[in-house]
Design a protein around this motif. Structure first.
Motif, mmCIF file in Angstrom:
data_model
loop_
_atom_site.group_PDB
_atom_site.id
_atom_site.type_symbol
_atom_site.label_atom_id
_atom_site.label_comp_id
_atom_site.label_asym_id
_atom_site.label_seq_id
_atom_site.Cartn_x
_atom_site.Cartn_y
_atom_site.Cartn_z
ATOM 1 N N UNK A 16 70.722 44.421 70.074
ATOM 2 C CA UNK A 16 69.316 44.220 70.416
ATOM 3 C C UNK A 16 68.739 42.946 69.804
ATOM 4 N N UNK A 17 69.548 42.184 69.074
ATOM 5 C CA UNK A 17 69.099 40.917 68.543
ATOM 6 C C UNK A 17 68.314 40.998 67.245
ATOM 7 N N UNK A 18 68.399 42.120 66.541
ATOM 8 C CA UNK A 18 67.673 42.277 65.286
ATOM 9 C C UNK A 18 68.497 41.874 64.066
ATOM 10 N N UNK A 19 69.786 41.657 64.223
ATOM 11 C CA UNK A 19 70.673 41.425 63.080
ATOM 12 C C UNK A 19 70.276 40.181 62.288
ATOM 13 N N UNK A 20 69.914 39.110 62.976
ATOM 14 C CA UNK A 20 69.539 37.861 62.302
ATOM 15 C C UNK A 20 68.361 38.082 61.352
#
Length: 70
Positions: A16-20
């Motif tokens: 979902x693109x939250x890792x960064x």
């Protein structure tokens, strides 16, 4: 407890693109096929050259290239 929460975030927000943003918030070092031990919390985006040339910003972020992954 923090390691459990971090692992749970990875499972819950997979792809979902939250890792960064999580890695930046927790000060984690990321490892990928292209780089190893990249400290996300030290990374600073450079100011675009168009903005500097237009006069909106007179100088670049100091040391932005020092935190790029190797």
């Amino acid at each position: 407890m923090m390691s459990f929460i971090q692992d749970e975030y990875v499972r819950e927000f997979y792809q979902e693109g939250h890792r960064w943003f999580d890695a930046r918030r927790w000060g984690l070092k990321l490892t990928c096929s292209k780089f190893k031990n990249f400290d996300v919390s030290q990374f600073v985006f450079p100011i675009p050259a168009d903005e500097i040339n237009a006069g909106f910003c007179t100088q670049q972020n100091d040391g932005w290239e020092d935190a790029l992954p190797e």
